[in-house]
Structures are given as structure tokens and as C-alpha cells.
Design a protein around this motif. Structure first.
Motif, PDB file in Angstrom:
ATOM      1  N   MET A 123       6.162 -34.424  37.506  1.00 15.64           N
ATOM      2  CA  MET A 123       5.588 -33.493  37.395  1.00 15.64           C
ATOM      3  C   MET A 123       3.723 -34.719  37.240  1.00 15.64           C
ATOM      4  O   MET A 123       2.489 -34.399  36.620  1.00 15.64           O
ATOM      5  CB  MET A 123       5.113 -32.894  35.779  1.00 15.64           C
ATOM      6  N   GLU A 124       4.399 -36.486  37.641  1.00  9.98           N
ATOM      7  CA  GLU A 124       2.606 -36.984  37.036  1.00  9.98           C
ATOM      8  C   GLU A 124       2.705 -36.722  38.312  1.00  9.98           C
ATOM      9  O   GLU A 124       1.034 -37.410  38.654  1.00  9.98           O
ATOM     10  CB  GLU A 124       3.294 -38.387  36.874  1.00  9.98           C
ATOM     11  N   ASP A 125       2.961 -36.130  39.347  1.00  9.13           N
ATOM     12  CA  ASP A 125       2.044 -36.414  41.232  1.00  9.13           C
ATOM     13  C   ASP A 125       2.329 -34.736  41.645  1.00  9.13           C
ATOM     14  O   ASP A 125       3.469 -34.357  41.876  1.00  9.13           O
ATOM     15  CB  ASP A 125       3.445 -36.946  41.998  1.00  9.13           C
ATOM     16  N   CYS A 158      -4.356 -28.361  34.494  1.00 10.96           N
ATOM     17  CA  CYS A 158      -3.044 -27.504  34.143  1.00 10.96           C
ATOM     18  C   CYS A 158      -1.393 -28.079  33.667  1.00 10.96           C
ATOM     19  O   CYS A 158      -1.126 -28.857  32.725  1.00 10.96           O
ATOM     20  CB  CYS A 158      -2.511 -25.960  33.866  1.00 10.96           C
ATOM     21  N   LEU A 159      -1.847 -28.776  34.906  1.00 12.03           N
ATOM     22  CA  LEU A 159       0.412 -29.719  35.837  1.00 12.03           C
ATOM     23  C   LEU A 159      -0.272 -31.227  34.562  1.00 12.03           C
ATOM     24  O   LEU A 159       0.758 -31.099  33.999  1.00 12.03           O
ATOM     25  CB  LEU A 159       0.063 -30.087  36.751  1.00 12.03           C
ATOM     26  N   ALA A 160      -1.033 -31.448  34.345  1.00 15.68           N
ATOM     27  CA  ALA A 160      -1.550 -32.330  33.838  1.00 15.68           C
ATOM     28  C   ALA A 160      -1.425 -32.829  32.500  1.00 15.68           C
ATOM     29  O   ALA A 160      -0.776 -33.141  31.707  1.00 15.68           O
ATOM     30  CB  ALA A 160      -2.539 -33.631  34.536  1.00 15.68           C
ATOM     31  N   VAL A 161      -2.090 -31.562  31.839  1.00 20.41           N
ATOM     32  CA  VAL A 161      -1.806 -30.994  30.378  1.00 20.41           C
ATOM     33  C   VAL A 161      -0.612 -31.485  29.735  1.00 20.41           C
ATOM     34  O   VAL A 161       0.576 -32.018  28.902  1.00 20.41           O
ATOM     35  CB  VAL A 161      -2.947 -29.874  29.787  1.00 20.41           C
ATOM     36  N   LEU A 162       0.406 -30.324  30.918  1.00 20.77           N
ATOM     37  CA  LEU A 162       0.905 -30.265  30.542  1.00 20.77           C
ATOM     38  C   LEU A 162       2.635 -30.859  30.567  1.00 20.77           C
ATOM     39  O   LEU A 162       3.762 -31.207  29.882  1.00 20.77           O
ATOM     40  CB  LEU A 162       2.263 -29.015  31.282  1.00 20.77           C
ATOM     41  N   GLU A 216      -3.212 -32.238  14.984  1.00 19.68           N
ATOM     42  CA  GLU A 216      -3.997 -31.693  15.780  1.00 19.68           C
ATOM     43  C   GLU A 216      -5.011 -32.403  16.966  1.00 19.68           C
ATOM     44  O   GLU A 216      -5.023 -31.351  18.178  1.00 19.68           O
ATOM     45  CB  GLU A 216      -5.274 -32.444  14.595  1.00 19.68           C
ATOM     46  N   ASP A 217      -4.048 -33.551  17.222  1.00 16.98           N
ATOM     47  CA  ASP A 217      -4.502 -34.169  18.682  1.00 16.98           C
ATOM     48  C   ASP A 217      -3.514 -33.098  19.465  1.00 16.98           C
ATOM     49  O   ASP A 217      -3.749 -32.764  21.103  1.00 16.98           O
ATOM     50  CB  ASP A 217      -3.779 -35.010  18.525  1.00 16.98           C
ATOM     51  N   VAL A 218      -2.179 -33.003  19.136  1.00 16.78           N
ATOM     52  CA  VAL A 218      -1.218 -31.884  20.249  1.00 16.78           C
ATOM     53  C   VAL A 218      -2.033 -30.116  20.493  1.00 16.78           C
ATOM     54  O   VAL A 218      -1.909 -30.015  21.467  1.00 16.78           O
ATOM     55  CB  VAL A 218       0.312 -31.866  19.121  1.00 16.78           C
ATOM     56  N   PHE A 219      -2.322 -29.919  19.381  1.00 18.20           N
ATOM     57  CA  PHE A 219      -2.973 -29.063  19.569  1.00 18.20           C
ATOM     58  C   PHE A 219      -4.455 -28.529  20.205  1.00 18.20           C
ATOM     59  O   PHE A 219      -4.697 -27.637  21.315  1.00 18.20           O
ATOM     60  CB  PHE A 219      -3.962 -27.944  17.909  1.00 18.20           C
ATOM     61  N   GLU A 220      -5.219 -30.088  20.184  1.00 19.21           N
ATOM     62  CA  GLU A 220      -6.092 -29.937  20.848  1.00 19.21           C
ATOM     63  C   GLU A 220      -6.012 -30.036  22.812  1.00 19.21           C
ATOM     64  O   GLU A 220      -6.172 -29.074  22.890  1.00 19.21           O
ATOM     65  CB  GLU A 220      -7.135 -31.276  21.158  1.00 19.21           C
ATOM     66  N   LYS A 221      -5.197 -30.562  23.041  1.00 16.44           N
ATOM     67  CA  LYS A 221      -4.351 -30.494  24.214  1.00 16.44           C
ATOM     68  C   LYS A 221      -3.606 -29.100  24.575  1.00 16.44           C
ATOM     69  O   LYS A 221      -3.781 -28.488  25.786  1.00 16.44           O
ATOM     70  CB  LYS A 221      -2.953 -31.309  24.010  1.00 16.44           C
ATOM     71  N   THR A 222      -3.005 -28.082  23.768  1.00 18.52           N
ATOM     72  CA  THR A 222      -2.322 -27.415  23.979  1.00 18.52           C
ATOM     73  C   THR A 222      -3.139 -25.647  24.042  1.00 18.52           C
ATOM     74  O   THR A 222      -3.406 -25.134  25.021  1.00 18.52           O
ATOM     75  CB  THR A 222      -0.997 -26.897  23.040  1.00 18.52           C
ATOM     76  N   GLU A 223      -4.803 -26.424  23.121  1.00 19.36           N
ATOM     77  CA  GLU A 223      -5.862 -25.213  24.041  1.00 19.36           C
ATOM     78  C   GLU A 223      -5.819 -25.134  24.530  1.00 19.36           C
ATOM     79  O   GLU A 223      -6.575 -24.340  24.976  1.00 19.36           O
ATOM     80  CB  GLU A 223      -6.786 -25.649  22.228  1.00 19.36           C
ATOM     81  N   HIS A 224      -6.660 -26.425  25.314  1.00 20.91           N
ATOM     82  CA  HIS A 224      -7.210 -27.263  26.825  1.00 20.91           C
ATOM     83  C   HIS A 224      -6.200 -25.637  27.129  1.00 20.91           C
ATOM     84  O   HIS A 224      -6.469 -25.456  28.914  1.00 20.91           O
ATOM     85  CB  HIS A 224      -7.379 -27.847  26.410  1.00 20.91           C
ATOM     86  N   LEU A 225      -4.752 -26.353  27.334  1.00 18.31           N
ATOM     87  CA  LEU A 225      -3.437 -26.211  28.622  1.00 18.31           C
ATOM     88  C   LEU A 225      -3.699 -24.776  28.372  1.00 18.31           C
ATOM     89  O   LEU A 225      -3.973 -23.986  29.790  1.00 18.31           O
ATOM     90  CB  LEU A 225      -2.570 -26.810  27.962  1.00 18.31           C
ATOM     91  N   PHE A 226      -4.109 -24.289  27.137  1.00 22.53           N
ATOM     92  CA  PHE A 226      -4.175 -22.362  27.190  1.00 22.53           C
ATOM     93  C   PHE A 226      -5.221 -22.066  27.918  1.00 22.53           C
ATOM     94  O   PHE A 226      -5.380 -20.864  28.499  1.00 22.53           O
ATOM     95  CB  PHE A 226      -3.681 -21.693  26.201  1.00 22.53           C
ATOM     96  N   ALA A 227      -6.021 -22.754  27.662  1.00 21.75           N
ATOM     97  CA  ALA A 227      -7.454 -22.371  28.015  1.00 21.75           C
ATOM     98  C   ALA A 227      -7.457 -22.640  29.736  1.00 21.75           C
ATOM     99  O   ALA A 227      -8.442 -21.197  30.768  1.00 21.75           O
ATOM    100  CB  ALA A 227      -9.011 -22.683  28.016  1.00 21.75           C
ATOM    101  N   SER A 228      -7.449 -22.885  30.350  1.00 23.17           N
ATOM    102  CA  SER A 228      -7.175 -23.559  31.696  1.00 23.17           C
ATOM    103  C   SER A 228      -6.405 -22.424  32.479  1.00 23.17           C
ATOM    104  O   SER A 228      -6.052 -21.903  33.348  1.00 23.17           O
ATOM    105  CB  SER A 228      -6.127 -24.753  31.741  1.00 23.17           C
TER     106      SER A 228
END
Length: 460
Positions: free
Chosen positions: A293-295, A366-370, A407-419
Motif C-alpha cells: 500500500m506504500e506504492d 485515501c490509500l495513503a491515510v488507510l 486524538e491523532d488517530v481520530f483526525e486521520k480517520t475523520e480525513h479518511l472518511f471525508a475523502s
């Protein structure tokens, strides 16, 4: 190289829109070029587009060609830079607005198509000129297309064209690790850079010169074709083409959530199959898939290899085009499947192919955040959230398994879902999810990818 560059371009300037990236410089795309749209195995997958050697006039009866008016306009001036060290931006300058993306990567990337032009057919004139015209149903292209299911005819109504020479540069950078636990880095990474003719980066390994007037993306008008050759143009975005013999299946009137629930229910057996694999097999697969998933290119290569294995039950590494470390990761996944006897097990191959196909449909963002969320505990939390999306839409933060949502993980998760066109909001001790109106297949793709990865992360 070229396909990756055009795919990134379309994702940045017309994400979720009508533009289709050109995948090969060998394809000739002009206005009215006939393109066959082939629907994929999974209903939510983006279709495959196959340009033909014919234009609309070639498959019409009669001797009078259609000559539609052509409207030419300036599109955008596209410039962008990516960088190492967690810094990176891509800018697309429109007439009235600017689009800016930030990315995190381990290699320097510079891109510029310069000024781009849009050519489009005058649809009003085309409607008048095509009225009463009939397709030649005996034409070989029509006959061969009709014989195969899930194929649709369309023709190019719009294209984005370069107005100056440019180059595609692939840089292979040795070594280097990113700090902070980012998942976007590896021991060796292959990147694509586009820039105007001029000085080229001295550390590039492959350079591809792109001439002026090259099509990099296009849009189609699909055709609804009657058995006698009469046809209608699909002018609305929710109208799809096809042959009358196929029944011209229309998009259902299900709501976004009902559609999501229905599709996930039909796919649930695949997730159970992955959960039932031996713990060591699941752990190994999750570890290697996370590296892949890194590429973005490696994800596509893995999906293509699994596609081939599902068809002929043999290892398929010949067409894998990615960096050597990623080839080793893909080879390790396929070798494990062969050694564990899963190559002969179509259901398991299909289940894994389902998950990788979903990841391949995700945007780069999305792929990068996941990829940054692939720890066992975070995947467990994400699985509960995607089940919440297709369920009540509400989840208490005190629920078991959600402790990983710092807090940090939720921020990434929020971004992932919004995307993925899903809003994720905190309301006191409750998390609420809501699917955006006309969200398309992105929420489904997110749910499939998360549930598939989480199935590999389940503890016995």
C-alpha cells in the motif's frame, strides 16, 4: 509511467467527475473516437475503457458524415511539486479558483503540464445532426462488442490536450526512511514527474518525451442502442448506455445507505473466508499488503496479478511493473497463496482480489491515510466505524475496541472518511456517521477495504 501521471492528474483536477485518464500513449483519442466501456467483475469497480480504431461516422449507415461543431477553451495551467520529508503540494490553477493538495512522500516529485486546452463537441448540434441516423449493426466492431456481456459503446465528446512539449520522468531513489511511522516510504520507491521541456532532474532513470497536442484525458457520451441500430445519446450522468438485448439495466432507485447495506451483505462471505485463514497466514498477508500500500502502482500490480490467478489458477508475475522491493512483496504474497494451497481455492483468491480491487479504486489520498492506519487495534476501530456507516449511524466511544481512536488517530480517520464521502463527527461521547448525498461508490469501497484488512487482523 504515463498511466500513473494521467491518473494522478485526473484525480487532482476532476476527482469523481467525467474525465477518464488516458492510459497509453499508443491510444489515439480524437473527438468522436469510439470507445468500448467494459464493466468490471465487481459492480463498484471503475470500468475499463478500450479506445477503438474507429470514430462514430465509421459505424453509421449512410454516406453523409456527421461534422459536429468543436468548442475550444483554455482549461488550466497545471504545475505541481512534491517533496520528501513530509512536505508536498500539488497546485492546479483554474480561471476562478485554485486547487491545492498536500502529500507526504519519500521522493522528490516535480510536475507540470503547462497550459492545457479543452476541446469539446457542440452537443446541441450533434443532437440535430444525429437525429434519424442509424448504426450499422453488421459492422465488425459492433458485432464483436455485442457478443461479450457488460460492454457499452461511447464516443469521445471532450478531451484535454497539451499545448506544449513536456516530459514524463521516473525517478528511482535508493534508501531513505521516513520518520514518524509514516507508511508512505520504503527502501526504494518509484515516482513519476512531469515537467516542461528543459532541464531534467539528473537523478532520473527514465525520461519519456510527450509531444504537443497529446490527449491526456477525455470524457464520453454513451449510446443506448436498439436492435435495429437506432440509438440515443445518454445526456444525463445517471443514464448509462448499452445494447437493447442486454435489457439496458438502469441504476436502481435505492438510497445510498440501502445500496451500501445490500452490497456489503452480499460480500460478507468473502470477509468471513479471510477471517478463517490460519493466524500466521493472516498476519503475513496483512504485513505484506500494508507494505504494498506504500506504492499506488504496486497496489494495481497486485490486483492485476490476482485477477489473472482467479482466471487461470497460476502465478502471474510477468506483467508486474513496479520497483524491485515491491515485486518481492507481491511475490511473497503470491508464493504464500501457492504454498498454502489457496491458488486452487477460488473463494479465497476471490476474497483477496475483492480487497485489493477496493484499494485500487481508492484515491491516492485515501490509500495513503488507510496505509497509516493498518495496526491491529486501529483496524478494529475502523471496522466498527464502517459497520456504523451501514448501521445506525451512531456509535458510543466507550464501545469495546475504540480505545485506539486517540486524538491523532481520530483526525486521520475523520480525513479518511471525508475523502470517501462520509462525514464523521464527534458529539460528546458519541460518533455520528453520515453518507454524503450522491456519494457514489466511495463509501462502499472504503467499507470493503477496511473490512477486508480488518478480517486479516482479527485475533483468534
Amino acid at each position: 509511467m504515463f498511466a500513473t501521471a494521467t491518473r494522478n492528474f485526473v484525480e487532482e483536477v476532476d476527482n469523481g467527475g467525467l474525465l477518464i485518464p488516458l492510459s497509453s500513449l499508443n491510444d489515439t483519442i480524437a473527438l468522436l473516437t469510439v470507445v468500448v466501456k467494459r464493466k468490471r467483475f465487481w459492480v463498484w469497480q471503475k470500468p475499463k475503457y478500450i479506445p477503438s480504431d474507429f470514430n462514430l461516422n465509421d459505424i453509421l449507415t449512410g454516406d453523409i458524415p456527421i461534422k459536429p461543431g468543436v468548442i475550444e477553451t483554455d482549461f488550466i495551467k497545471y504545475n505541481g511539486t512534491f517533496g520528501d520529508n513530509i512536505q508536498g503540494t500539488v497546485d492546479a490553477n483554474f480561471v476562478h479558483t485554485n486547487v491545492s493538495l498536500e502529500g507526504k512522500d519519500s521522493s522528490k516529485l516535480q510536475s507540470s503540464f503547462g497550459s492545457l486546452k479543452k476541446e469539446e463537441v457542440d452537443v446541441q448540434k450533434l443532437l440535430r445532426d444525429s437525429k434519424g441516423r442509424v448504426l450499422d449493426m453488421s459492422h465488425s466492431l459492433i458485432q464483436q462488442t455485442k457478443e461479450k456481456p457488460r460492454q457499452v459503446f461511447g464516443f469521445v465528446k471532450e478531451r484535454i490536450v497539451t499545448t506544449q512539449p513536456c516530459s514524463v520522468i521516473e525517478e528511482v531513489q535508493q534508501g531513505g526512511q521516513c520518520g514518524g511511522g509514516l507508511s508512505l516510504c520504503g527502501p526504494k520507491s518509484s515516482k513519476v514527474s512531469l515537467k516542461e521541456n528543459g532541464s531534467l532532474s539528473k537523478d532520473s532513470n527514465i525520461t519519456m518525451e510527450i509531444p504537443i497536442h497529446t490527449t491526456i484525458a477525455y470524457a464520453l457520451l454513451e449510446l443506448e442502442i436498439k436492435q435495429d441500430g437506432r440509438f440515443e445519446l445518454c445526456l444525463m450522468s445517471d443514464t448509462t448506455g448499452g445494447f437493447e438485448v442486454d435489457g439496458l439495466a438502469k441504476k436502481g432507485l435505492l438510497g445510498e445507505k440501502s445500496y451500501l447495506i445490500q452490497e456489503l451483505e452480499q460480500l460478507s462471505d468473502h470477509f468471513q473466508l479471510l477471517s478463517a485463514l490460519p493466524a500466521t497466514t493472516r498476519s503475513f498477508l496483512l504485513q505484506k499488503i500494508t507494505k504494498v500500500m506504500e506504492d499506488r502502482g504496486a497496489v494495481s500490480s497486485l490486483k492485476n496479478a490476482l485477477d489473472q490467478m482467479c482466471l487461470d489458477k497460476r502465478l502471474a508475475l510477468g506483467d508486474v511493473t513496479t520497483t524491485e522491493p515491491q515485486k518481492q512483496n507481491i511475490r511473497a504474497i503470491l508464493d504464500l497463496l501457492e504454498q498454502s494451497g489457496q491458488v486452487e481455492s477460488t473463494p479465497v483468491l476471490t476474497a483477496l482480489n475483492l480487497v485489493t480491487s477496493a484499494m485500487d479504486e481508492m484515491t491516492n489520498d485515501c490509500l495513503a491515510v488507510l496505509g497509516m492506519c493498518c495496526s491491529l487495534t486501529v483496524l478494529q476501530a475502523l471496522e466498527q466505524l464502517v459497520q456504523c456507516v451501514s448501521g445506525k449511524g451512531e456509535l458510543h466511544l466507550s464501545s469495546a475496541g475504540l480505545a485506539a481512536l486517540t486524538e491523532d488517530v481520530f483526525e486521520k480517520t475523520e480525513h479518511l472518511f471525508a475523502s470517501s464521502n462520509v462525514s464523521l463527527k464527534r458529539d460528546g461521547d458519541t460518533v455520528k456517521t453520515e453518507i454524503s448525498h450522491l456519494a457514489g461508490n466511495r463509501p462502499l469501497v472504503l467499507c470493503i477495504a477496511v473490512r477486508g484488512l480488518a478480517s486479516l487482523a482479527h485475533s483468534d
